[in-house]
Design a protein around this motif. Structure first.
Motif, PDB file in Angstrom:
ATOM      1  N   GLU A  78     -18.093 -13.578   0.136  1.00  6.68           N
ATOM      2  CA  GLU A  78     -18.953 -13.825   1.821  1.00  6.68           C
ATOM      3  C   GLU A  78     -20.280 -12.600   1.402  1.00  6.68           C
ATOM      4  O   GLU A  78     -21.080 -12.844   2.007  1.00  6.68           O
ATOM      5  N   GLU A 109     -22.244 -15.497  10.064  1.00  6.90           N
ATOM      6  CA  GLU A 109     -21.929 -15.321   8.139  1.00  6.90           C
ATOM      7  C   GLU A 109     -21.693 -13.409   8.128  1.00  6.90           C
ATOM      8  O   GLU A 109     -20.827 -13.473   7.610  1.00  6.90           O
ATOM      9  N   HIS A 112     -18.877 -11.580   8.856  1.00  7.80           N
ATOM     10  CA  HIS A 112     -17.579 -11.814   8.118  1.00  7.80           C
ATOM     11  C   HIS A 112     -17.219 -10.370   6.865  1.00  7.80           C
ATOM     12  O   HIS A 112     -16.390 -10.001   7.124  1.00  7.80           O
ATOM     13  N   HIS A 169      -9.300 -17.690   4.944  1.00  5.65           N
ATOM     14  CA  HIS A 169      -9.111 -16.830   4.915  1.00  5.65           C
ATOM     15  C   HIS A 169      -7.291 -16.113   6.183  1.00  5.65           C
ATOM     16  O   HIS A 169      -7.229 -15.696   6.219  1.00  5.65           O
ATOM     17  N   GLU A 192     -15.685 -20.209  10.796  1.00  4.30           N
ATOM     18  CA  GLU A 192     -16.017 -20.865   9.936  1.00  4.30           C
ATOM     19  C   GLU A 192     -15.128 -22.666  10.743  1.00  4.30           C
ATOM     20  O   GLU A 192     -15.313 -23.445  10.018  1.00  4.30           O
TER      21      GLU A 192
HETATM   22 FE   LIG Z   1     -17.850 -16.744   6.234  1.00  3.15          FE
END
Ligand SMILES: [Fe+2]
Ligand SMILES: [Fe+2]
Length: 316
Positions: A78, A109, A112, A169, A192
């Protein structure tokens, strides 16, 4: 302009209405969430150094070694967001619906790594100095797409990659043994999943526009697929540990990442393919069959090694 560049521009333009429709669908579906709500701040304390707190020791971590490894791999993956942004912004452009998507995706994103790092540091789950040094080394390498100027290859890669990341994840949360960690990673995995849906819908539209080129692109991307974090230091050793723990292995990659997307794309039912499209579909099916065999061999070997480890651990 080369023919390749012209066809890239044409395809990007032809896909723009699909991008816009899916951007609107995404914005209507995605729920706002706040990383800070997922971090157990009350477990945190100052570190040594500037604030003179307590130094990190491995005994402070409640997580197993493989859970730590997997969280670090997921976080470093990430962390490389600036490189991913560069790749998709220079590829898809920053104008119109494409540009709106690129910026929105980047912003989502960005949450994350913020959330996962806050969790790891607050709970003292990993060595903060080693983590920061690994981040510096990893980001210094950067990430470059392997797919050059090909629009469909790039869309296919991100569709598979978002689903792979979702599964990684989700399964990391599951094996963490910490409900707070699992709750956070479930939330990240939901993002995601929506990203995967966006790109999968785009890939479906590309299939309608250019079936043979799409089939070839999918075949090549599936055959050459690598996780986005593959340039992380010692990635081979780390991903072997992750596979041994059943967080992400060949069986999961085949059954839970490749198969559902290919099924959704109706790859085997397409009757508009000719010549190279047909050849690409055959190559893909041969590749998938060999991957399936390799996945079975891997899970059998893992079973044997687990049994041996259990036997060694059992009292004589
Ligand atoms: Fe991500
Ligand atoms: Fe994503």
């Amino acid at each position: 302009m080369t023919t390749e560049a012209t066809s890239k521009m044409t395809l990007l333009r032809d896909l723009e209405p699909v991008v816009e429709a899916n951007l609107n669908r995404h914005l209507a579906t995605a729920k706002e969430w706040f990383p800070h709500e997922y971090v157990p701040w009350s477990q945190g304390s100052d570190f040594d150094g500037v604030l003179g707190g307590q130094a990190w020791e491995s005994s402070q971590s409640k997580l197993s070694e493989v859970a730590r490894t997997s969280l670090i791999v997921n976080l470093l993956t990430e962390d490389n967001l600036p490189s991913y942004h560069h790749e998709i912004a220079s590829f898809f452009g920053r104008d119109g619906a494409w540009g709106t998507w690129v910026h929105r995706w980047t912003a989502e994103e960005g949450r994350h790594s913020v959330a996962i790092r806050d969790y790891l540091l607050t709970t003292r789950a990993v060595d903060p100095i080693a983590l920061e040094r690994a981040r510096m080394r990893h980001m210094a390498v950067g990430f470059a797409s392997e797919y050059g100027v090909d629009v469909i290859d790039s869309i296919a890669y991100v569709a598979f990659q978002e689903l792979a990341t979702r599964v990684a994840h989700r399964n990391t949360g599951r094996i963490s043994g910490d409900p707070v960690c699992e709750q956070l990673l479930v939330r990240v995995a939901q993002d995601e999943n929506l990203h995967m849906l966006f790109y999968r819908n785009l890939l479906t539209a590309a299939f309608e526009l250019a079936p043979n080129a799409a089939m070839r692109a999918i075949c090549e991307v599936v055959k050459s697929f690598q996780m986005p974090g593959h340039t992380i230091e010692n990635f081979t050793r780390k991903s072997a540990q992750i596979a041994m723990a059943g967080i992400y292995d060949l069986r999961i990659h085949h059954d839970e990442v490749l198969t559902p997307i290919l099924r959704q794309l109706r790859v085997n039912e397409r009757d508009t393919l000719s010549d190279d499209g047909e050849r690409a579909r055959d190559e893909l099916s041969t590749f998938l069959a060999s991957l399936d065999k390799a996945a079975t061999r891997f899970t059998e070997r893992r079973q044997v090694s687990r049994q041996r480890a259990n036997a060694r651990a059992a009292p004589a």
